[in-house]
Structure formats: C-alpha cells, structure tokens
Design a protein around this motif. Structure first.
Motif, short mmCIF file in Angstrom:
data_model
loop_
_atom_site.label_atom_id
_atom_site.label_comp_id
_atom_site.label_asym_id
_atom_site.label_seq_id
_atom_site.Cartn_x
_atom_site.Cartn_y
_atom_site.Cartn_z
N ALA A 122 0.15 -16.68 17.77
CA ALA A 122 0.98 -18.70 17.29
C ALA A 122 0.50 -19.17 18.06
N SER A 123 -0.31 -19.14 19.48
CA SER A 123 -0.52 -20.09 19.78
C SER A 123 -2.10 -20.52 18.66
N PHE A 124 -2.51 -20.05 18.21
CA PHE A 124 -3.32 -20.53 17.52
C PHE A 124 -2.84 -21.70 15.83
N GLY A 125 -1.75 -20.76 15.95
CA GLY A 125 -1.28 -21.15 14.41
C GLY A 125 -0.83 -23.00 14.82
N ILE A 126 0.32 -23.00 15.19
CA ILE A 126 0.20 -24.50 15.82
C ILE A 126 -0.53 -25.73 16.36
N TYR A 127 -1.85 -24.59 16.87
CA TYR A 127 -2.46 -25.90 17.87
C TYR A 127 -3.48 -25.67 16.43
N PHE A 128 -4.38 -25.36 16.03
CA PHE A 128 -4.92 -25.31 15.06
C PHE A 128 -4.54 -26.96 14.17
N PRO A 129 -2.88 -26.58 13.34
CA PRO A 129 -2.76 -27.69 12.65
C PRO A 129 -2.93 -29.37 13.59
N LYS A 130 -2.91 -29.17 15.27
CA LYS A 130 -2.90 -30.20 16.13
C LYS A 130 -4.60 -30.39 16.24
N PHE A 131 -5.20 -30.11 16.13
CA PHE A 131 -6.73 -30.34 16.17
C PHE A 131 -7.33 -30.66 15.23
N THR A 132 -6.95 -30.12 13.62
CA THR A 132 -7.37 -30.87 12.29
C THR A 132 -6.97 -31.85 12.48
N GLY A 133 -5.42 -32.58 12.78
CA GLY A 133 -4.89 -33.79 12.43
C GLY A 133 -3.77 -33.64 11.58
N THR A 134 -3.29 -31.52 10.96
CA THR A 134 -2.60 -32.28 9.00
C THR A 134 -1.14 -31.55 10.11
N ILE A 135 -0.73 -32.14 11.61
CA ILE A 135 0.58 -31.84 12.04
C ILE A 135 1.35 -32.81 11.58
N TYR A 136 0.31 -33.79 11.06
CA TYR A 136 0.99 -35.62 10.38
C TYR A 136 2.67 -34.91 10.16
N GLU A 137 2.09 -34.01 8.51
CA GLU A 137 2.26 -33.44 7.55
C GLU A 137 3.36 -33.10 8.40
N ILE A 138 4.17 -32.05 9.05
CA ILE A 138 5.14 -31.14 9.30
C ILE A 138 5.96 -31.94 10.60
N LEU A 139 5.67 -33.18 10.77
CA LEU A 139 5.98 -33.92 11.97
C LEU A 139 6.98 -35.06 10.44
N SER A 140 6.30 -35.36 9.76
CA SER A 140 7.12 -36.47 8.87
C SER A 140 7.50 -35.33 7.76
N ALA A 141 7.61 -34.15 8.07
CA ALA A 141 8.55 -33.24 6.56
C ALA A 141 10.34 -33.35 7.14
N PRO A 142 11.16 -33.60 6.34
CA PRO A 142 12.88 -33.05 6.79
C PRO A 142 12.85 -31.65 6.82
N VAL A 143 12.30 -31.37 7.91
CA VAL A 143 12.24 -29.88 8.99
C VAL A 143 12.49 -30.68 10.41
N SER A 144 13.26 -29.46 10.32
CA SER A 144 14.15 -29.59 11.70
C SER A 144 13.35 -28.48 12.98
N PHE A 145 13.55 -29.16 14.15
CA PHE A 145 12.77 -27.72 15.04
C PHE A 145 12.81 -26.78 15.14
N VAL A 146 13.84 -25.46 14.27
CA VAL A 146 13.87 -24.24 14.24
C VAL A 146 14.04 -24.03 13.16
N GLU A 147 13.58 -24.94 12.04
CA GLU A 147 12.66 -24.19 10.94
C GLU A 147 11.33 -24.16 11.02
N ILE A 148 10.69 -25.39 12.07
CA ILE A 148 9.29 -25.47 12.26
C ILE A 148 8.53 -23.50 12.75
#
Lengths: 257, 315
Positions: free
Chosen positions: A80-106
């Motif tokens: 789980a830590s790698f799963g969320i850290y990796f998008p932060k590391f590569t920068g792809t987290i931008y997409e999760i943050l700009s998507a119409p998703v709630s934190f519950v869904e993430i």
C-alpha cells in the motif's frame, strides 16, 4: 459523472494496482513464499522438533498463524505504501488529484487492491505451510475475518506511510523499525505466556499481540488474550487508520500545497 | 459567448518551508472569465503564476482565497461536477513507465467515471498518431510521443475545457504543428482551450484572447487582434535609392531612424492616432531630395508587445 460514488474510478484504480502486482508477480509472491518456507524449515523442522508443544499444538503448527500474520503485516504495509508513493514520486498523482474522485474512492481503490494482494498472499502462505506441517483451522470464518481486517488495517497504515514518505528511505523506515520488531515481539514465534514478567505485561501494549492472538485462536482455539479483545483492538486500529486517512485528505497533507 | 470558467479574486500564497524557502505569493487577486468555445492563451515569464492558476482550477493546489466556478459549479464544494468537465495536460511529462499506452489512456477515462469506450480511445490515439504504439510500454516512448500520450489521457474523458500547460515546450516543429491542428480541431468540436505558453508565436497563431500574467498578477486580458491593434505600433520602411549618412534636419520632427547601414529610413507611427503623418512625411522626404525605390510597412508582433508590457514599471 454526477453520481454519488464514482465506481468506475474505484474499479480503474483497483485494476491498475492489481495489474502492477501481476506484472511483478514473481517478485511479489515468490519472495514471501520463499522466506516463509525458510522459517518453516529452520523453526518448524530443524528447531521445532526440539520444542515443547504449546497449548497442545506442535510448535511447527503453532508457528503458522504467526508467520501468516508476519507476512500479512509487512506485505500490506509495503504494497500500500508503494502503491500511493509511486504516483507521488513519478508525478502521476496529478491525475488522481484532478479527477472527480473523493478520498473514499481513492482509498477504496488503492487500499482495496493492497489488501486483496495481502489476503491472496496469506492464502498462498497457508498453502505453503501445509507442505511442511499439519494445519488445522477450527474457525474458518473468524480466520477470514481476522485476515481481511488485518490486511485492511495495515494496508491503510501503509497508505498513510506512502503519503507521509518523501523519499524511498522513509518508505522502508516504518516497516523495518516498527512493524517487523512489533511482529517478532508480538508472539509470532511464541506464546506470550512463555515470557517472564515484566515483559509479559509490557507486551500487552504491542498492538500486534492482539492480531496474532485472535488469528491463532481461529486456527487452534488457543489464544493469549480474549478473542473479543483481539477483535475489538483490530477494529480500533482500523478506525484509527481510517481517521488519519480522512484527516490527510481533509487537509491535503503532503498531497496538495 | 457565455462564460464557462470564472475565476474570482483568486490568491495563493505558498506556505514558507524553513529554512530554505520563504512564503511566496504566487497569485494576487486574479479575476478571469473564459468564454465557452474560445482559445485563451495565458502568457507570462517563468514563475509568473500560470501553472499555479491552472493547478488551482484543476484541484491540485488549494487556493488561499477566492473562488473558481466551472460551468456554474464551484470547484471546491461541487468538485465532481467541476472536475468532470476539465482535462489537464500538465507541463511535466508525468507518466507510468511500465504500463502499456492503451491501458494508461483507458485508466484516465475510468478515473473520470466514464464507462469503457474503446472506439473513443482508438479515435483519440489515431488523432494523435499514437495508435501504432498502443501496446508499447510508456517507458519506450520518445519525449514527443509522451507529450502526445499526456494529451490523449486528457482527451480520453471527453472534457469540455482543456488546459494545455506549455504543450509545445521542447517539441519539434512537426509535432508543434500537429498540436496546433489538433487544438483547432478540438475548438471546432466545441472544446474550450486554455493554453499557457512561452512561445508568443503560438499565442499569436492560435489564441482568440490573450491574458498576460506576471508576478502573480493578471495585468491584461484582451482580444488578440484588439491587443495587437491597441498596443502595437507600425513601422514604415523606405528603402532608399542611395545611402544616407544622417537624417536631414528638415525631417527632425518625425520619429525616424536609419537602418540597414543607412539604406533604410524607418518611420514609427501609432496606429491609434487619427493621423499617421505618412503623407506629410513623404512630402517632406521628397522636398529634402531623398529618393526611395520601395516602401514597406510592418506591424509589431505580439512578442514585441509582450516584452514591452513586461518592461513597463508596475504601479
């Protein structure tokens, strides 16, 4: 997309995470299986034959729930830590943050996938164990309950670590310095009754004791602490992790500036 | 045209990160309305606040104060409705290295809550010349192809508003032209496009309106044509029959300069003025005995206007 819940997004994150796991299935499955096998060979077959039965259970069999828990905790946290850290590391987290998703869904997507992997791994390790020692499961439903709850709780903890970490070294800091010692000292390899005082009392402050004790009870009907207490503590840690994750998303901690 | 995106009194101050970074005011009370179906170019030097503005609209950065409304929906309290309308192509090439191109693009569509639509994904990929690479791992793509992939991800969920943050930074001429065509095609299909760019030529080529941002302040928003007319000056160049060493005293009343080693006499005049003074100049030039063989006029480019604006001291 104005539905109350973005189910497609949960499915997408879940599938994406699972496919990452399947892509590296050799590494993801083989290494825990090999290390568990080594534990059985060393502690079960070699040293175990010299050990007394614990609560009427042969030492090799006694080890099984503890080892499953050891793997479950470390793998849940690292997945789980790698799963969320990796998008932060590569920068792809931008997409999760700009998507119409709630934190519950993430959380459902990432933590659900990490917990699924851990539960599957738990079964694989149990199956591996049967090759070395006899394994009995007296309360299969409770076994499953403890397995799923623990996988969820520690995947949530891993998720929190993944968000907190700002470098790869921090990612392994908590599992190495906290999770592994607590698991080793939490009764994976022994009953806490075997400890002298004050260690026996001190051990009760180790949350992992309750997880292992409840889980072992579902196998052999023997436990260090009451099953109700084990379940209560497991649910308490689950609630605690959920509260921390909710707080992270409410404040945007380490996610949004 | 109705407004599709409204930014009101938006400010952002990044918190200090001692000991290295002090607090930084990235946006200062920005107000901006984007019209449905337009191409809006946001121009500004590095660090002007372009990316911060986009990031706040898209939900990646939290505003310190102010309000953003997307198609009537508040982007904080009604973030699902607001974000579902927006596609973002960030400046940096953030991609998953190990996944296939197809899966990466399909993932974006799912994330926006849309059911799978392989036909749409295929169309987007073909439009961006990515179809041949659909089974390739992202890590095997070139920089230009990754840029196309980023656009494909944003288009996979059929946005009404597309943000392109420096879309052609570091891409070759061919890809830049492809992108311009793509942007025009998207606008024709009704998508509103907001692009930030360093390349003034790009804004000049593409935009309907231009906004200029510097040091966190939006100092100007104008129709591109009107901006160029209003702030631009024109030059009249007289290609002389023979070289001139100095401008004769009889012509000192005019804003003249010599160019091309004295063979061009350049007159700068204001397009806003009622009189350009060209007729009088030409008569006086003839009276001074200067003969010319050709005449040329030139308008100042958006780049010259932009540089001029940024040089102007701010009150």
């Amino acid at each position: 997309m104005t539905a109350a819940m973005n189910v497609q997004a949960v499915k997408s994150i879940y599938r994406f995470e699972m496919s990452r796991w399947f892509r590296t299935v050799g590494q993801s499955v083989l290494s825990p299986v090999i290390s568990t096998s080594l534990y059985f060979i060393v502690f079960g077959a070699a040293i175990g034959s010299l050990m007394q039965d614990i609560g009427g259970v042969a030492y090799g069999s006694f080890l099984v729930p503890g080892l499953v828990m050891l793997m479950l905790l470390t793998q849940s946290v690292s997945n789980a830590s790698f799963g969320i850290y990796f998008p932060k590391f590569t920068g792809t987290i931008y997409e999760i943050l700009s998507a119409p998703v709630s934190f519950v869904e993430i959380v459902l997507g990432y933590v659900g996938a990490a917990a699924t992997k851990s539960v599957l791994l738990g079964f694989i390790i149990m199956a591996t164990a049967t090759l070395f020692v006899p394994v009995e499961i007296q309360h299969p439903l409770w076994m499953l309950t403890f397995l799923v709850l623990t996988a969820l709780t520690f995947s949530l903890l891993g998720f929190i670590i993944g968000i907190w970490a700002d470098g790869f070294e921090k990612l392994s800091l908590v599992p190495t310095l906290i999770i592994t010692p607590l698991t080793f000292l939490g009764g994976s390899f022994y009953s806490i009754e075997m400890l002298p005082e004050p260690w026996q009392t001190l051990t009760l402050f180790n949350p992992v004791v309750y997880l292992i004790s409840g889980f072992r009870w579902s196998f052999y009907g023997i436990s260090d602490v009451g099953v109700g207490v084990s379940l209560g503590m497991t649910l308490f840690f689950l609630g605690l992790c959920l509260a921390v994750v909710a707080r992270i998303f409410a404040t945007g901690y380490r996610l949004k500036s | 045209m109705p407004t599709i995106l409204s930014v009101a009194n938006l400010s952002k101050t990044y918190a200090p990160r001692p000991p290295r970074q002090a607090a930084f005011e990235a946006l200062k009370n920005v107000n901006l309305d984007i019209q449905r179906g337009e191409i809006f170019a946001l121009l500004g030097p590095n660090g002007a606040g372009k990316t911060t503005l986009i990031s706040i609209v898209c939900g990646i950065v939290t505003a310190s104060s102010g309000k953003v409304t997307v198609d009537g929906f508040d982007n904080v309290t009604q973030y699902r409705e607001a974000r579902s309308r927006i596609g973002l192509v960030p400046q940096e090439l953030h991609t998953d290295a190990f996944e296939s191109v197809w899966k990466t693009i399909s993932f974006s569509r799912g994330l926006w809550g849309l059911p799978p639509n392989p036909a749409h994904i295929e169309k987007v990929m073909r439009d961006l010349s990515l179809w041949d690479k659909k089974d390739n791992r992202v890590m095997t793509l070139s920089g230009g192809m990754k840029r196309r992939l980023m656009i494909a991800k944003a288009l996979a969920h059929e946005p009404n508003i597309l943000f392109l943050d420096e879309p052609t930074a570091g891409v070759d001429v061919e890809l830049r032209k492809d992108m311009w065509n793509l942007v025009r095609g998207l606008r024709a299909s009704g998508v509103t496009i907001i692009l930030t760019t360093h390349y003034i030529q790009e804004a000049e080529e593409m935009a309907d309106r231009v906004g200029i941002i510097t040091k966190g302040e939006l100092i100007l928003v104008e129709q591109k044509a009107a901006l160029m007319e209003k702030l631009g000056s024109k030059q009249l160049a007289l290609h002389l029959a023979s070289k001139l060493d100095a401008i004769p005293a009889s012509l000192s009343a005019y804003k003249l300069s010599l160019a091309a080693g004295g063979t061009d006499l350049v007159y700068e005049y204001d397009t806003k003025g009622e009189r350009t003074g060209i007729t009088a100049l030409l008569q006086d030039v003839a009276a001074a005995g200067i003969r010319f063989k050709d005449v040329e006029t030139k308008e100042s480019s958006l780049e010259e206007i932009f540089v001029g604006l940024l040089r102007e001291p701010r009150p």
